[in-house]
Design a protein around this motif. Structure first.
Motif, short mmCIF file in Angstrom:
data_model
loop_
_atom_site.label_atom_id
_atom_site.label_comp_id
_atom_site.label_asym_id
_atom_site.label_seq_id
_atom_site.Cartn_x
_atom_site.Cartn_y
_atom_site.Cartn_z
N THR A 223 -59.89 13.94 -20.57
CA THR A 223 -59.29 15.45 -20.47
C THR A 223 -60.00 16.11 -19.20
OG1 THR A 223 -61.15 16.14 -21.78
CG2 THR A 223 -59.15 15.59 -23.07
N GLY A 224 -59.72 17.45 -18.87
CA GLY A 224 -60.29 18.11 -17.60
C GLY A 224 -61.69 18.15 -17.87
N PRO A 225 -62.32 18.65 -19.19
CA PRO A 225 -63.62 18.86 -19.43
C PRO A 225 -64.45 17.47 -19.36
CG PRO A 225 -62.37 20.41 -20.94
CD PRO A 225 -61.15 19.30 -20.27
N GLU A 226 -63.64 16.55 -20.23
CA GLU A 226 -64.48 15.11 -19.96
C GLU A 226 -64.65 14.76 -18.38
OE1 GLU A 226 -62.93 13.16 -24.09
OE2 GLU A 226 -61.75 12.95 -22.53
N ALA A 227 -63.83 14.98 -17.76
CA ALA A 227 -63.90 14.39 -16.18
C ALA A 227 -65.07 15.48 -15.61
CB ALA A 227 -62.65 14.56 -15.40
N TYR A 228 -64.99 16.54 -15.97
CA TYR A 228 -65.83 17.40 -15.26
C TYR A 228 -67.32 16.99 -15.82
CZ TYR A 228 -68.74 21.45 -14.40
OH TYR A 228 -69.87 22.35 -13.95
N ALA A 229 -67.56 16.74 -17.08
CA ALA A 229 -68.66 16.21 -17.63
C ALA A 229 -69.26 15.06 -16.90
CB ALA A 229 -68.64 16.03 -19.17
N VAL A 230 -68.34 14.07 -16.57
CA VAL A 230 -68.84 12.96 -15.63
C VAL A 230 -69.34 13.36 -14.30
CG1 VAL A 230 -67.97 10.77 -14.49
CG2 VAL A 230 -66.95 11.53 -16.48
N ARG A 231 -69.03 14.32 -13.76
CA ARG A 231 -69.27 14.81 -12.58
C ARG A 231 -70.67 15.50 -12.77
NH1 ARG A 231 -63.96 16.67 -11.86
NH2 ARG A 231 -64.52 18.97 -12.20
#
Length: 258
Positions: A223-231
């Motif tokens: 998800t968008g929030p999950e990808a952001y959390a990786v960064r």
């Protein structure tokens, strides 16, 4: 190199039935999958297969999405997609911690397919998991911090006769909320190696580029929030420069740990 980062092996064709790891990805994508059996100890459907294109053949694991059990704390996406994402991050770091893994359609629908690692069965995995002088193990701890692995068990360590170390079963990773749960806490609070900081800096740059192939691949499965959390996790690791600590309100070790 730090004094305790002395053990290292390289990925080799011998790890995968004589298939070069780079060739393995192509074989996994294009070869015919034949189911040979089921790994009954796995909680989700995990099938032992061979993949062949007529000239090349190798053993592999196939986990179809249809065989996944719903998880309350991972309501979005698929476990297969997270496994593929873990491989993508591992390759971006340049460490080959995760065996070659692809997302494709198999006999039971779409899922993840991963080359079978022919490991060194003489290694005591419990003793290995406690070591502080193993470069591959420390790299794995960094990867787990990046992908927020909530299930790094001792049995997920796959050492090879050549000395390289792989890890498997990354389906419950990439949660937005901090859920790192692992048996590899021996470096908590210690300074990250220069190698790790450089690899993380490169990874962060790629993740901030939405057109980078890594970002595109993660966007397919997270998800968008999950990808952001990786960064965000990568940026925090680089900023603080240390291995993370366990969360105070979350179990720090998976159960059972083996």
């Amino acid at each position: 190199m730090n004094a305790d980062d002395t053990t290292e092996g390289r990925p080799a064709p011998a790890d995968f039935d004589g298939i070069d790891p780079a060739e393995g990805v192509d074989l996994l994508r294009k070869g015919d999958l034949t189911v040979r059996g089921r790994l009954t100890v796995a909680s989700n459907t995990t099938l032992y297969c061979t993949v062949s294109d007529g000239d090349r053949s190798a053993a592999c694991v196939y986990k179809p999405v249809t065989g996944e059990r719903p998880l309350w704390d991972f309501p979005d996406g698929t476990l297969a997609g997270r496994e593929v994402s873990a491989y993508a991050v591992s390759e971006a770091l340049g460490w080959s911690v995760v065996p070659p893994t692809v997302h494709r359609v198999g006999p039971y629908g779409e899922g993840m397919v991963q080359l079978w690692v022919h490991g060194d069965t003489t290694v005591d995995l419990v003793e290995l998991s406690r070591r502080t002088d193993h470069r591959g193990l420390r790299r794995m701890a960094v990867l787990d911090a990046v992908i927020n692995n909530s299930d790094r068990k001792i049995g997920h360590l796959l050492p090879t006769p050549g000395g390289h170390l792989y890890g498997c079963d990354h389906g419950v990773s990439f949660a937005e909320e901090y859920k790192l749960r692992t048996v590899l806490w021996q470096w908590q609070g210690q300074t990250l190696t220069e190698e790790a900081l450089q690899a993380l800096s490169r990874l962060g740059s790629r993740l901030r580029d939405a057109d980078d192939p890594l970002s595109v691949e993660l966007a397919r499965h997270l998800t968008g929030p999950e990808a952001y959390a990786v960064r965000a996790r990568v940026d925090l690791l680089v900023h603080h420069g240390i291995h993370p600590y366990p969360a105070p309100d979350w179990p720090s070790v998976p159960w059972p740990p083996v």
